[in-house]
Design a protein around this motif. Structure first.
Motif, PDB file in Angstrom:
ATOM      1  N   UNK A   1      95.336  10.408  73.817  1.00 53.41           N
ATOM      2  CA  UNK A   1      94.473  11.231  74.665  1.00 53.41           C
ATOM      3  C   UNK A   1      94.784  12.701  74.423  1.00 53.41           C
ATOM      4  N   UNK A   2      93.748  13.467  74.093  1.00 51.57           N
ATOM      5  CA  UNK A   2      93.841  14.917  74.032  1.00 51.57           C
ATOM      6  C   UNK A   2      93.397  15.426  75.395  1.00 51.57           C
ATOM      7  N   UNK A   3      94.335  15.836  76.223  1.00 51.05           N
ATOM      8  CA  UNK A   3      94.041  16.215  77.608  1.00 51.05           C
ATOM      9  C   UNK A   3      93.086  17.403  77.684  1.00 51.05           C
ATOM     10  N   UNK A   4      92.991  18.176  76.612  1.00 50.92           N
ATOM     11  CA  UNK A   4      92.082  19.327  76.604  1.00 50.92           C
ATOM     12  C   UNK A   4      90.644  18.946  76.225  1.00 50.92           C
ATOM     13  N   UNK A   5      90.433  17.707  75.811  1.00 53.82           N
ATOM     14  CA  UNK A   5      89.094  17.220  75.475  1.00 53.82           C
ATOM     15  C   UNK A   5      88.416  16.762  76.768  1.00 53.82           C
ATOM     16  N   UNK A   6      87.447  17.534  77.215  1.00 54.54           N
ATOM     17  CA  UNK A   6      86.822  17.280  78.514  1.00 54.54           C
ATOM     18  C   UNK A   6      85.512  16.501  78.437  1.00 54.54           C
TER      19      UNK A   6
END
Length: 191
Positions: free
Chosen positions: A141-146
């Motif tokens: 998971x890329x937490x900055x990918x919204x």
């Protein structure tokens, strides 16, 4: 109905999730509260526990498994955590992302925890960097990918009641008859 509220520390997740739960008469489950309780039970500050989690992935995995199970097993819920939107996946009716500039979030945390705002901001940035690495390592998971979120709000621009009004309007206007506009969550979690 399952609503998720995600965002970095100090973004207003807990405040907003509690207000949403009250407004829609839903249960509120907070991943932050669960994490802080686990830290306190073991005699750690949240930052210390977060550091320990860097070395012991079972801490995160246990918390995330519990939140995922809650999302899957319960109805009429507001689930709030950094990963709530991801962990609830297709079970969520609406996924919100809240954010604010780091200094604003640091000031909020400082007020809540009785710390110096500069120190709180530094600790928050360190915590976020640590968590981002772990989310990517554990789950990809890329937490900055919204893109999975239905609505993202900068909470520094409005008071909590105004943020709540926006989210309530979004939920009330949401067409739950189809999933055409919903971003898929295709992560297979291994807790």
């Amino acid at each position: 109905m399952l609503l998720t509220v995600s965002g970095p520390p100090g973004s207003g997740k807990s405040t907003t999730a509690a207000l949403l739960a009250d407004t829609f008469d839903l249960e509120h489950v907070s991943g932050g509260d669960i994490f802080r309780e686990l830290a306190d039970e073991r005699g750690y500050t949240p930052l210390e526990f977060n550091k320990l989690a860097e070395e012991n992935d079972q801490i995160d995995r246990d918390l995330d498994r519990r939140l995922h199970e809650i999302a899957v097993d319960r109805d009429d819920l507001v689930l709030e955590s950094r990963l709530a939107g991801w962990l609830a996946g297709e079970h969520a009716d609406f996924r919100f992302w809240l954010d604010a500039p780091p200094t604003v979030r640091g000031e909020r945390i400082a007020e809540r925890e009785g710390k110096d705002p500069e120190r709180a901001t530094e600790e928050t940035r360190a915590r976020e960097a640590s968590e981002a690495l772990r989310y990517d390592e554990y789950y990809g998971i890329d937490i900055e990918d919204l893109k999975i979120y239905d609505l993202s709000v900068n909470t520094a621009r409005w008071e909590p009641e105004a943020v709540l009004d926006m989210l309530v309007t979004a939920v009330e206007e949401y067409d739950a008859t189809g999933d055409e506009g919903k971003a898929p969550t295709t992560i297979d979690y291994e807790f």
